[in-house]
Structures are given as structure tokens and as C-alpha cells.
Design a protein around this motif. Structure first.
Motif, mmCIF file in Angstrom:
data_model
loop_
_atom_site.group_PDB
_atom_site.id
_atom_site.type_symbol
_atom_site.label_atom_id
_atom_site.label_comp_id
_atom_site.label_asym_id
_atom_site.label_seq_id
_atom_site.Cartn_x
_atom_site.Cartn_y
_atom_site.Cartn_z
ATOM 1 N N TYR A 134 0.807 -1.225 0.000
ATOM 2 C CA TYR A 134 0.000 0.000 0.000
ATOM 3 C C TYR A 134 0.838 1.272 0.000
ATOM 4 O O TYR A 134 2.005 1.273 0.409
ATOM 5 C CB TYR A 134 -0.906 0.032 1.254
ATOM 6 C CG TYR A 134 -0.124 0.210 2.545
ATOM 7 C CD1 TYR A 134 0.235 -0.881 3.328
ATOM 8 C CD2 TYR A 134 0.277 1.487 2.979
ATOM 9 C CE1 TYR A 134 0.963 -0.721 4.503
ATOM 10 C CE2 TYR A 134 1.000 1.656 4.151
ATOM 11 C CZ TYR A 134 1.338 0.554 4.910
ATOM 12 O OH TYR A 134 2.065 0.718 6.060
ATOM 13 N N CYS A 135 0.209 2.339 -0.461
ATOM 14 C CA CYS A 135 0.691 3.695 -0.210
ATOM 15 C C CYS A 135 -0.567 4.486 0.110
ATOM 16 O O CYS A 135 -1.514 4.485 -0.684
ATOM 17 C CB CYS A 135 1.394 4.260 -1.444
ATOM 18 S SG CYS A 135 1.817 6.005 -1.263
ATOM 19 N N PHE A 136 -0.607 5.140 1.268
ATOM 20 C CA PHE A 136 -1.801 5.893 1.649
ATOM 21 C C PHE A 136 -1.635 7.365 1.281
ATOM 22 O O PHE A 136 -0.675 8.012 1.699
ATOM 23 C CB PHE A 136 -2.059 5.782 3.160
ATOM 24 C CG PHE A 136 -2.321 4.376 3.632
ATOM 25 C CD1 PHE A 136 -3.047 3.484 2.839
ATOM 26 C CD2 PHE A 136 -1.854 3.934 4.864
ATOM 27 C CE1 PHE A 136 -3.295 2.186 3.254
ATOM 28 C CE2 PHE A 136 -2.101 2.632 5.295
ATOM 29 C CZ PHE A 136 -2.821 1.756 4.484
ATOM 30 N N MET A 137 -2.568 7.854 0.495
ATOM 31 C CA MET A 137 -2.601 9.265 0.130
ATOM 32 C C MET A 137 -3.646 9.893 1.048
ATOM 33 O O MET A 137 -4.824 9.531 0.962
ATOM 34 C CB MET A 137 -3.059 9.326 -1.327
ATOM 35 C CG MET A 137 -2.415 10.303 -2.222
ATOM 36 S SD MET A 137 -0.681 10.585 -2.028
ATOM 37 C CE MET A 137 0.027 9.515 -3.236
ATOM 38 N N ARG A 138 -3.210 10.773 1.947
ATOM 39 C CA ARG A 138 -4.157 11.330 2.939
ATOM 40 C C ARG A 138 -4.341 12.828 2.701
ATOM 41 O O ARG A 138 -3.664 13.660 3.335
ATOM 42 C CB ARG A 138 -3.628 11.085 4.354
ATOM 43 C CG ARG A 138 -3.546 9.614 4.725
ATOM 44 C CD ARG A 138 -3.080 9.463 6.166
ATOM 45 N NE ARG A 138 -2.926 8.083 6.568
ATOM 46 C CZ ARG A 138 -1.915 7.619 7.333
ATOM 47 N NH1 ARG A 138 -0.971 8.450 7.750
ATOM 48 N NH2 ARG A 138 -1.863 6.345 7.656
ATOM 49 N N HIS B 61 7.788 3.832 -2.589
ATOM 50 C CA HIS B 61 6.545 4.371 -2.024
ATOM 51 C C HIS B 61 5.741 3.306 -1.277
ATOM 52 O O HIS B 61 4.658 3.593 -0.768
ATOM 53 C CB HIS B 61 5.681 4.996 -3.121
ATOM 54 C CG HIS B 61 6.314 6.190 -3.767
ATOM 55 N ND1 HIS B 61 6.564 7.360 -3.075
ATOM 56 C CD2 HIS B 61 6.770 6.395 -5.034
ATOM 57 C CE1 HIS B 61 7.132 8.236 -3.889
ATOM 58 N NE2 HIS B 61 7.277 7.666 -5.079
ATOM 59 N N GLU B 62 6.249 2.079 -1.234
ATOM 60 C CA GLU B 62 5.524 1.015 -0.537
ATOM 61 C C GLU B 62 5.545 1.296 0.967
ATOM 62 O O GLU B 62 6.553 1.765 1.512
ATOM 63 C CB GLU B 62 6.164 -0.361 -0.793
ATOM 64 C CG GLU B 62 6.246 -0.747 -2.262
ATOM 65 C CD GLU B 62 7.528 -0.276 -2.956
ATOM 66 O OE1 GLU B 62 8.291 0.519 -2.360
ATOM 67 O OE2 GLU B 62 7.728 -0.706 -4.117
ATOM 68 N N GLU B 63 4.437 1.006 1.609
ATOM 69 C CA GLU B 63 4.280 1.189 3.064
ATOM 70 C C GLU B 63 4.534 2.630 3.504
ATOM 71 O O GLU B 63 5.049 2.873 4.595
ATOM 72 C CB GLU B 63 5.182 0.209 3.830
ATOM 73 C CG GLU B 63 4.772 -1.227 3.575
ATOM 74 C CD GLU B 63 5.599 -2.249 4.322
ATOM 75 O OE1 GLU B 63 6.258 -1.886 5.321
ATOM 76 O OE2 GLU B 63 5.589 -3.402 3.892
ATOM 77 N N LYS B 64 4.204 3.567 2.633
ATOM 78 C CA LYS B 64 4.353 4.989 2.983
ATOM 79 C C LYS B 64 2.965 5.627 3.074
ATOM 80 O O LYS B 64 1.994 5.129 2.492
ATOM 81 C CB LYS B 64 5.155 5.715 1.901
ATOM 82 C CG LYS B 64 6.612 5.253 1.796
ATOM 83 C CD LYS B 64 7.460 6.026 2.776
ATOM 84 C CE LYS B 64 8.844 5.437 3.001
ATOM 85 N NZ LYS B 64 9.631 5.245 1.824
ATOM 86 N N ALA B 65 2.909 6.733 3.807
ATOM 87 C CA ALA B 65 1.663 7.503 3.889
ATOM 88 C C ALA B 65 2.028 8.965 3.693
ATOM 89 O O ALA B 65 2.992 9.450 4.296
ATOM 90 C CB ALA B 65 1.005 7.301 5.246
ATOM 91 N N TYR B 66 1.310 9.660 2.804
ATOM 92 C CA TYR B 66 1.576 11.065 2.545
ATOM 93 C C TYR B 66 0.367 11.899 2.930
ATOM 94 O O TYR B 66 -0.748 11.617 2.499
ATOM 95 C CB TYR B 66 1.928 11.268 1.065
ATOM 96 C CG TYR B 66 3.123 10.440 0.639
ATOM 97 C CD1 TYR B 66 4.353 10.576 1.288
ATOM 98 C CD2 TYR B 66 3.018 9.502 -0.382
ATOM 99 C CE1 TYR B 66 5.447 9.803 0.921
ATOM 100 C CE2 TYR B 66 4.112 8.723 -0.755
ATOM 101 C CZ TYR B 66 5.324 8.877 -0.100
ATOM 102 O OH TYR B 66 6.401 8.108 -0.458
#
Ligand SMILES: NC(=O)c1ccc[n+]([C@@H]2O[C@H](COP(=O)([O-])OP(=O)(O)OC[C@H]3O[C@@H](n4cnc5c(N)ncnc54)[C@H](OP(=O)(O)O)[C@@H]3O)[C@@H](O)[C@H]2O)c1
Length: 285
Positions: free
Chosen positions: A129-133, A186-191
Motif C-alpha cells: 500500500y501507499c496511503f494518500m491522505r 513508495h511502498e508502506e508509505k503515507a503522505y
């Protein structure tokens, strides 16, 4: 590399994510219930695929030949569990390299919005995942709230005097597309992505007045009255209105005012300002 599946490809963010990826030369599968909507937006540039989170029989066809996914939760789907069957299908496929999930600013800290549980489920099921917040979309004012601006020269939202770090959905599409196009790192990242400044709705009304050449005012309304207005007078979907109401309650508590530089760090440019957005979208009001 494989194709990229864009859920919500006809929506605020999905359309710009798809546009970015097509511009980058990627093969895009645009998921929708309507082939007409997809053709109208992308012509033949994107491949249409029939898709409905509530019809698991559409999942295999949509995921065929893909290795990356842009995932959004349709606003009327208030129950996070409605997305789990699709997430299970992504997991089962086995060769998906990255799922960029359109989440929400602060979702990790707040169990109320559905995005919190969806993020947890993606982590729990070991999806890449990559979380776009993002913060509140500027497009809320050219979309759901445009009605009162256009016909009554008023912004009517239950945000009180709170500040919001509005972001343009086009920017969210750009950064999501950029990450999907080059998923490495970008894996296991949250922005946490916001616009360049936090403004209140009085300021938003002032900017709209300047850009439209007529006086737009902001009318503060209580969350209870707003919910009644949206559901009983405007006739908006109840689940959609409830989630929106909850997000404005959080905004009133100061939860939408944080401004970050994650967008600039990833894209190398500044996010668009509310003024630029208002200028580009004059015809909405
Ligand atoms: N608005 C904000 O300020 C804000 C801020 C942060 C996060 N978010 C989050 O962003 C998400 C909304 O993104 P958006 O504004 O880009 O969406 P949107 O413009 O409201 O678009 C709705 C999309 O959902 C698709 N859809 C509806 N029902 C579906 C179903 N049963 N199965 C599959 N697709 C379905 C529609 O596709 P078709 O009709 O073409 O099938 C359409 O593309 C929400 O989760 C929201 O909480 C919003």
C-alpha cells in the motif's frame, strides 16, 4: 510493466490520476459503471472496464493484466467493510505491486471515518500500500456546495470559523499518478497532502468574490441544520451526507488546518492555491 486500474476514474481524483498516467505513457484501465462516462472523459485513450465494488463478478475482469491499483472509497459507501471483498480479490491476484489508497488527512488517528478501518485492513492483509491522505478538496466548493454559491451567492457549510488546508483534486491526481508510475520507494508509505495554506470559509468567499466579480458571502450553519438541509431539502444521499457532516464536525475541532510539505517533497513543485483553483473553475459558479 502491467496496466494500472483506476477505481473512481470518473470522479474528482480518479480522472486526474488517469490523466496524469496517460500523459506518462502508462496503460490505464478506467473503472466505472458507465462506459459512456469513461468515453466522454478519455475517448479511446483509456481502456474502459465495468466495475462495481458491490458486484464481485466485475473484479476479475477489472484486475486482468494490471499490476497497480488506484483505490478510492465512493462517498456513499459509509461502511468500510463494503470494500473488503475487492481488497481480498487484489490480494488473491498475487502480483499487484502497489495500491495507492485515497484516504483522508488524519485517518490514522481517527477511527470514525471509514478510511481508518480500510487502511488497517490493507495493512492487516499485507497488501502493498501507499496511503494518500489529503485535506478537504477545493472541488467541494465547485461540486456539492456549488449550488448555493451559484444560485444564492453563498457558501453554506457547517465549518464555523475553522481553517482548512484545501487541496486541488488535480494535485491529488498528479501525485497519485506519479507514485503509481514509479512505485519504487513508495511502498508502506503515507503522505499527508494539503494545499499551500490553511484558510477559513470567509477567506474562501472573499477569493471567490474577487474571481467572480460579485459578492459571495459565507453563511455559518450548525452541523445539525446542515445535515437536515442536505438530506431533506437538497435530497443528497444520506450516507454521503452523514460522512460529510462528520468531517465538518472534525474541521470545527481544528483537524483540517494542518498544512504539510509532503506534496512538494514528492512532486518537486508547490500545490495549487485556492485562488488559482477559483480562477480556473469560474464556470462552476
Ligand atoms: N471531498 C473531500 O474533501 C475529501 C477529502 C479527503 C478524502 N476524500 C475521500 O475521497 C473519496 C472520494 O473521492 P472523489 O471525490 O474522487 O469521488 P467522487 O468524485 O465523489 O466520485 C465518485 C466515484 O465513485 C464511483 N463509484 C460510485 N459508486 C461506486 C461503486 N458502487 N463501485 C465502484 N465505483 C463507484 C463513481 O464511478 P461511476 O459512477 O462512474 O461508476 C465515481 O467515479 C472519498 O472516500 C472521500 O472520503 C474526500
Amino acid at each position: 510493466m502491467g496496466k494500472i486500474l483506476i477505481t473512481g476514474a470518473t470522479g474528482n481524483v480518479g480522472r486526474y490520476t488517469a490523466e496524469y498516467l496517460l500523459g506518462a505513457g502508462e496503460e490505464v484501465k478506467a473503472a466505472s459503471k458507465s462506459k459512456d462516462k469513461v468515453t466522454k472523459l478519455f475517448g479511446n485513450a483509456a481502456e474502459y472496464c465495468e466495475f462495481d465494488f458491490q458486484r464481485p463478478e466485475t473484479f476479475d475482469g477489472a484486475l486482468k493484466e494490471t499490476d497497480r491499483v488506484f483505490l478510492m472509497r465512493p462517498p456513499q459507501m459509509g461502511n468500510p467493510e463494503e470494500l473488503y471483498p475487492f481488497l481480498d480479490a487484489v490480494k488473491k491476484k498475487g502480483d499487484i505491486r502497489l495500491v495507492v489508497f485515497l484516504s483522508l488527512q488524519g485517518a490514522e488517528k481517527n477511527p470514525m471515518p471509514p478510511h481508518h478501518k480500510i487502511e488497517k485492513y490493507m495493512i492487516h492483509t499485507s497488501l502493498p500500500y501507499c496511503f494518500m491522505r489529503p485535506g478537504f478538496f477545493m472541488q467541494n466548493l465547485s461540486g456539492v456546495h456549488a449550488f448555493e454559491i451559484k444560485y444564492f451567492d453563498r457558501i453554506v457549510v457547517p465549518a464555523g470559523k475553522s481553517l482548512t488546508g484545501f487541496i486541488d483534486a488535480r494535485d491529488i491526481g498528479d501525485i497519485s499518478g506519479m507514485v503509481l508510475s514509479r512505485p519504487e520507494g513508495h511502498e508502506e508509505k503515507a503522505y499527508e497532502i494539503t494545499g499551500p495554506e490553511a484558510i477559513d470559509y470567509y477567506k474562501a468567499a472573499e477569493i471567490l468574490s474577487q474571481e467572480l466579480g460579485r459578492k459571495i458571502t459565507y453563511t455559518e450553519v450548525s452541523p445539525g441544520k446542515a445535515l437536515y438541509y442536505w438530506t431533506h431539502i437538497r435530497g443528497l444521499d444520506e450516507e454521503y451526507s452523514k460522512v460529510m457532516n462528520m468531517l465538518y464536525r472534525l474541521t470545527r475541532m481544528g483537524m483540517a488546518k494542518t498544512v504539510t510539505d509532503d506534496f512538494e517533497k514528492i512532486t518537486g513543485r508547490k500545490a495549487r492555491s485556492f485562488q488559482e483553483f477559483a480562477r480556473e473553475n469560474r464556470e462552476s459558479w
